[in-house]
Write an enzyme that holds these catalytic residues in place. Sequence first.
Site, mmCIF file in Angstrom:
data_model
loop_
_atom_site.group_PDB
_atom_site.id
_atom_site.type_symbol
_atom_site.label_atom_id
_atom_site.label_comp_id
_atom_site.label_asym_id
_atom_site.label_seq_id
_atom_site.Cartn_x
_atom_site.Cartn_y
_atom_site.Cartn_z
ATOM 1 N N GLU A 1 56.366 17.324 1.934
ATOM 2 C CA GLU A 1 57.699 17.799 2.268
ATOM 3 C C GLU A 1 57.591 18.192 3.743
ATOM 4 O O GLU A 1 56.668 18.919 4.122
ATOM 5 C CB GLU A 1 58.092 19.043 1.461
ATOM 6 C CG GLU A 1 59.515 19.486 1.817
ATOM 7 C CD GLU A 1 59.925 20.836 1.237
ATOM 8 O OE1 GLU A 1 59.040 21.568 0.742
ATOM 9 O OE2 GLU A 1 61.124 21.151 1.302
ATOM 10 N N ARG B 1 43.994 21.541 -6.512
ATOM 11 C CA ARG B 1 44.130 21.639 -5.062
ATOM 12 C C ARG B 1 42.889 22.301 -4.477
ATOM 13 O O ARG B 1 42.130 22.968 -5.177
ATOM 14 C CB ARG B 1 45.382 22.435 -4.714
ATOM 15 C CG ARG B 1 45.272 23.911 -5.080
ATOM 16 C CD ARG B 1 46.578 24.665 -4.901
ATOM 17 N NE ARG B 1 47.305 24.194 -3.746
ATOM 18 C CZ ARG B 1 48.625 24.196 -3.663
ATOM 19 N NH1 ARG B 1 49.345 24.654 -4.663
ATOM 20 N NH2 ARG B 1 49.239 23.770 -2.582
ATOM 21 N N LYS C 1 51.310 27.488 2.238
ATOM 22 C CA LYS C 1 52.253 27.271 3.318
ATOM 23 C C LYS C 1 52.854 28.602 3.778
ATOM 24 O O LYS C 1 53.044 28.848 4.964
ATOM 25 C CB LYS C 1 53.353 26.339 2.807
ATOM 26 C CG LYS C 1 53.756 25.279 3.807
ATOM 27 C CD LYS C 1 54.667 24.261 3.148
ATOM 28 C CE LYS C 1 53.987 22.919 3.018
ATOM 29 N NZ LYS C 1 54.889 21.889 2.494
#
Length: 561
Positions: free
Chosen positions: A37, A263, A273
Site C-alpha cells: 500500500e 512477518r 508502519k
Amino acid sequence: MTAPEQTAAPNFIRRIIEDDLRAGTHGGRVHTRFPPEPNGYLHIGHAKSICLNFGLAADFGGLCNLRFDDTNPETEDVEYVESIQNDVRWLGFDWQERLFFASDYFERLHDYAVELIRRGKAYVDSLNAEEIRTLRGSLTEPGKESPHRNRSVEENLDLFARMRAGEFPDGAHVLRARIDMAAPNVNLRDPVIYRIRRATHHRTGDKWCIYPMYDFTHGLSDAIEHITHSICTLEFEDHRPLYDWFLDNLTTPSRPRQYEFARLNLDYTVLSKRRLIALVEGGHVTGWDDPRMPTLAGIRRRGYTPEAIRDFCERIGVTKNDTCIDFAVLENSVREHLGHVAPRVMAVLDPVKVVIENYPAGQLEQLPAANHPQRPELGSRAVPFAREIFIEREDFMEDPPKGFHRLVPGREVRLRYAYFIKCIGVVKDPASGAITELRCAYDPATRGGDAPDGRKVKGTLHWVAAPAALDAEVRLYDRLFRVPDPDAAGGDWLGHLNPESAKVFTGCKLEPALRAAAAGSRYQFERLGYFCADAADSRPGAPVFNRTATLKDSWAKTGGR
RNA sequence: UGGGGUGUGGCCAAGUUGGUUAAGGCACGGGAUUUUGAUUCCCGCAUUCCCAGGUUCGAAUCCUGGCACCCCAGCCA
C-alpha cells in the site's frame, strides 16, 4: 530477474507450489505479486516478502507483479509509490511491464459489487460506523443483523448507484457483503466492502467518491491478474475465508489461493508502519532514509548492499512461526558481502599525532598497499608516509591491561604496509594531562612491514600521514534501541531509544585516495569496519562517511576496551 | 470449548508417507594460520524435539489430554 539464489532453502510455500506444479493446479503456472500500500516507505520486513514473491516466481519460471494496493486515498501518496518502486528495483527485482494498481480496477471492482448485489449477496447499509460496530457483536457473542439487511435488490442497486453518483455525504451508507452475522470469524459478519469517501486519489483524482475495501479488492485483483499464489502475512489468515468467499460468489477470470507466512521481526528495532512514522514525525531520526532506520532507504544509505539483504532474507527462512531474528544475522550478511567486495583503506577516526623523530623532515614517500589482501586481482594503491602521522587514540596506552598488544611506551608495533615504530616519548598537555603527541622512532629496515631479522611484533596499526590526510566527517551508527524489544520492555517504547545510536566524528583523518570516493561507494576502513560515502551529504572531494557495520572484534569482546 | 494460528539448542531453521548417532546458519567456547585482535581454517555446542499419557519392535514425526504464546470485534491494509 536477478537474485535467483541457487540454494533455495525448502519451505512450506515452495512445497505447496511444487505440489501444485505436479498436480497441474494452475495450469502449471506460478504467478505471484508484491502488493504494497503506498502509504509509507518499505522496510526490511517488506524485503522478506519481496524476496519471497519475486524469488519464487524466478525459481519456478513464473512471474511476479508489482501491484499497489491503493484503495485508501486518505493515507496514500505518489511519494510512496515512487519510493517503493525505487526500493524494489534497488533490491534487484524487476516487474517488467507488470506494474499495476488496484485503482486500475475500480470500474471492474464496482461491477463485481453490482453483481454481488444482483445475486442478493450484498446490500447497502445506512447505519453509522458506531451502530455497525455495536451490531457486529464481540469475539464471544454473535452479531445482530442490520435493519437494512433485507432491502430489495432494486433498492440496493439504486442506493449503490447513488452512492457512486455522489448523492450522499461521507459515511451515510456503506455496501456490505451479506454473509453471516453469527459467524464465529468476525470477518465474515457482513464486512463492509465499499465506503463513501470524498478524497482525492493520487491516481484517479476525484473520479470516485466510493472506494472498495481491502478484503473485497485484494482477491479480485489477484484473480484479474491471474495470480496463482497470493502470499501474505499471518494476520490475514482470518481473512482467507473472506478472500475465498468473494471468489466463490463471483465469476472471476481465475482462481488464486492465499497463503500466509510470518512477518519479520528484528532485534533492537521496530518494524510497524505506525512506529516508523512516529520516529520520523517525532524527529527522533532525520527522515525515512536516516541510516539508523530499518527502511530500505535507510539501510541503503547506511551502506548495506542489496546482495546482503537478499542473503539475509534467504537465511531467515519462511515459516508460520512468530519469531524475532537476531540482529547479528543481518550484520553477518553485510559483513560477508562487504568483506568480499569492499576495498580496504585506512582512516583514523580519533587521531593522535605521532612524530617519528628519526624520519627525515619534509620527506614524503609512497608505500604500496593492497586494496584487498585476499583478492590480489583488486590491485594496490600508493599510500603516502611522512614524519608526522596520525594513529587511533585508542591504539596507544601508557598503562595497558594485559593482552593489549598495541602501542605502549617502549614497545614496537607495525604500521600497516609501512614500518615498525617504537614509542619513545609521550607529550601531554600540562594543564589537562591529555596526551597531545607521541614521539616514536622507526626502523628503516622494516619498510613495507617486515623485519629482515625476522623479529615479530604483536600489533599492527592503521595510520594516515599528517601532511596528506583528508579531513572528513564520519558518522558511527549503532542500534536504534538499547533493548531487544522496545514494545515489550515496559513504558513508552520511545523511551528505549539508544541515545548513542549516531555519533558524529569530525576531524577524522583519511588516506588521500578517499578524496575521490563517489557518493554511495563502500570501503572497509581497516581494523574499524565498513563505511559508505553518504549519498546525501558527500560533496565532490569532500566525502562524509557512514559506518555500515563494525568489524568483529574479539579484543573488545573480552572487555579489552 | 468465540474463531484462527504456532510451539525442534541462546536466535533462526531442516526434518512432514513413523525406522541408523535430530541438517544447516547466526551466536557462543576452544585451537591453527594471519602485516586488519578482521578474514580463512579446524574442533566443540539438543540422549532430545512445549508438557503428560498412549499406540508401536521403533515417534520430533500417529492418537488423547493439557500448557504457553501470537492474531481477530477499522467505513485501515
